[in-house]
Design a protein around this motif. Structure first.
Motif, short mmCIF file in Angstrom:
data_model
loop_
_atom_site.label_atom_id
_atom_site.label_comp_id
_atom_site.label_asym_id
_atom_site.label_seq_id
_atom_site.Cartn_x
_atom_site.Cartn_y
_atom_site.Cartn_z
N GLU A 141 0.70 -1.29 -0.26
CA GLU A 141 -0.14 -0.12 -0.02
C GLU A 141 0.84 1.54 -0.22
O GLU A 141 0.54 2.23 -0.77
CB GLU A 141 -0.88 -0.10 1.14
N ARG A 143 3.97 1.39 -0.91
CA ARG A 143 4.94 1.65 -2.14
C ARG A 143 4.23 1.90 -3.24
O ARG A 143 4.43 2.83 -4.05
CB ARG A 143 5.83 0.22 -2.29
N GLU A 144 2.85 1.34 -3.67
CA GLU A 144 2.20 1.63 -4.57
C GLU A 144 0.93 2.61 -4.79
O GLU A 144 0.69 3.21 -5.78
CB GLU A 144 1.70 0.08 -5.29
N ARG A 145 0.20 2.60 -3.49
CA ARG A 145 -0.69 3.72 -3.55
C ARG A 145 0.01 5.01 -2.56
O ARG A 145 -0.77 6.03 -2.90
CB ARG A 145 -1.51 2.94 -2.83
N GLY A 146 0.78 5.00 -1.96
CA GLY A 146 1.41 6.02 -1.00
C GLY A 146 0.58 6.36 -0.26
O GLY A 146 0.74 7.20 0.50
N GLU A 147 -0.34 5.43 0.43
CA GLU A 147 -1.22 5.41 1.52
C GLU A 147 -1.26 4.18 2.23
O GLU A 147 -1.51 3.00 1.73
CB GLU A 147 -2.61 6.12 0.85
N ARG A 207 8.87 11.05 -0.20
CA ARG A 207 7.51 10.72 -0.75
C ARG A 207 6.25 11.24 -0.01
O ARG A 207 6.40 11.20 1.30
CB ARG A 207 7.47 9.24 -1.16
N LEU A 209 3.79 10.20 1.52
CA LEU A 209 3.00 9.19 1.93
C LEU A 209 2.00 9.63 3.07
O LEU A 209 2.35 10.43 4.01
CB LEU A 209 3.97 8.15 2.66
N TRP A 279 10.47 1.12 -0.13
CA TRP A 279 9.34 2.06 -0.16
C TRP A 279 9.38 2.89 -1.49
O TRP A 279 8.71 3.56 -1.86
CB TRP A 279 9.15 3.02 1.08
N VAL A 281 9.10 3.37 -5.39
CA VAL A 281 8.18 2.81 -6.44
C VAL A 281 8.70 2.14 -7.36
O VAL A 281 9.79 2.43 -7.96
CB VAL A 281 7.35 4.04 -7.09
#
Length: 281
Positions: A141, A143-147, A207, A209, A279, A281
């Motif tokens: 979550e 890494r890919e969605r930033g959340e 990032r 996050l 983390w 991307v």
């Protein structure tokens, strides 16, 4: 075996979940301490749900680290751990260390089953793992969605580095009877909310996050949508309801008691994982 130390020369320890988050570190720490490790996983022929696989794994060994999947408080854990402990003791393997959860009421029946098994037991109750942010479902979550979406609200938790768990487990296994019949409670050195933890990761990685709190019910529905079996979802949400109600918003001194040093800090964990690109991307 003396009262304070045990000769580890030739000592063989079974490590369940040896490819998992805690088991892999316990295996490395045990080997570094001079122990011979017998990895116990489905890849090596061991299956928690197939009792016919237990004896071949346990026979001829001296000690074992028990980490029950998916959680020590899950349905069936108490029966399985108790049965395995009794079989181990019957085969001459009496020294067992069980991973449990700090503040986890659902884990108590499993701990009690171990106590009643006749084994020389130690229970290690661990706080929430720092590595839950770097391994397993949560890291994807971030890494890919930033959340990170999780049902922890603004509760504070002393995140614990899994390497400290491994060091304590190996110390308990190699210290003779010093920790037999004892429950060791471990935490990290300071309290953070999940939002603060994600903010530390965001700052280190550069990032944007974020953390978004949801109810355990909403989180359970999301897990069902991801294909997690309903029985497992029910167990996990019940555990989260208790573990994340603020009861664990305090520090424990087990790491310092056993190892004579402070536990690793969350900031050090974040720095190492950022360097490793966890983390990215």
């Amino acid at each position: 075996m003396t009262n304070t130390t045990r000769n580890t020369q030739g000592m063989t320890v079974v490590v369940t979940g040896a490819s998992g988050r805690t088991g892999s570190r316990v295996a490395r720490a045990a080997e570094a301490a001079g122990l011979t490790v017998r990895a116990a996983s489905r890849a090596t022929g061991f299956d928690w749900w197939d009792r016919s696989t237990w004896a071949d794994t346990l026979r001829g060994t001296d000690a074992a680290y028990l980490a029950y999947p998916s959680d020590v408080g899950a349905p069936g854990a108490a029966e399985a751990v108790g049965d395995l402990a009794r079989e181990a003791a019957g085969l001459g393997l009496r020294r067992l260390v069980l991973l449990s959860g700090r503040g986890e009421e659902q884990a108590l029946p499993t701990e009690e089953a171990l106590h009643a098994s006749g084994a020389d037991w130690t229970v290690v109750r661990a706080a929430w793992f720092a590595q839950n942010f770097s391994e397993g479902p949560l890291v994807a979550e971030l890494r890919e969605r930033g959340e990170l979406v999780f049902p922890a609200g603004d509760v504070r938790e002393p995140f614990l580095d899994v390497r400290d768990i491994a060091d304590v487990v190996v110390a308990a296994l190699t210290a003779g009877d010093r920790y037999v019949g004892r429950t060791l409670t471990l935490s990290g050195p300071r309290l953070l909310t999940f939002g603060e933890a994600v903010a530390e990761i965001a700052e280190a990685t550069g990032r944007p996050l974020t953390y978004r709190a949801v109810s355990t019910r909403d989180y359970g529905e999301a897990l069902l949508g991801f294909g997690v079996p309903p029985q497992e979802v029910t167990a996990l949400t019940e555990i989260f309801d208790t573990l994340l109600d603020g009861r664990n918003a305090h520090l424990s001194d087990g790491v310092r008691e056993v190892l004579g040093r402070a536990p690793r800090d969350f900031t050090d964990f974040v720095r190492e994982e950022t360097t490793a690109g966890t983390w990215k991307v």
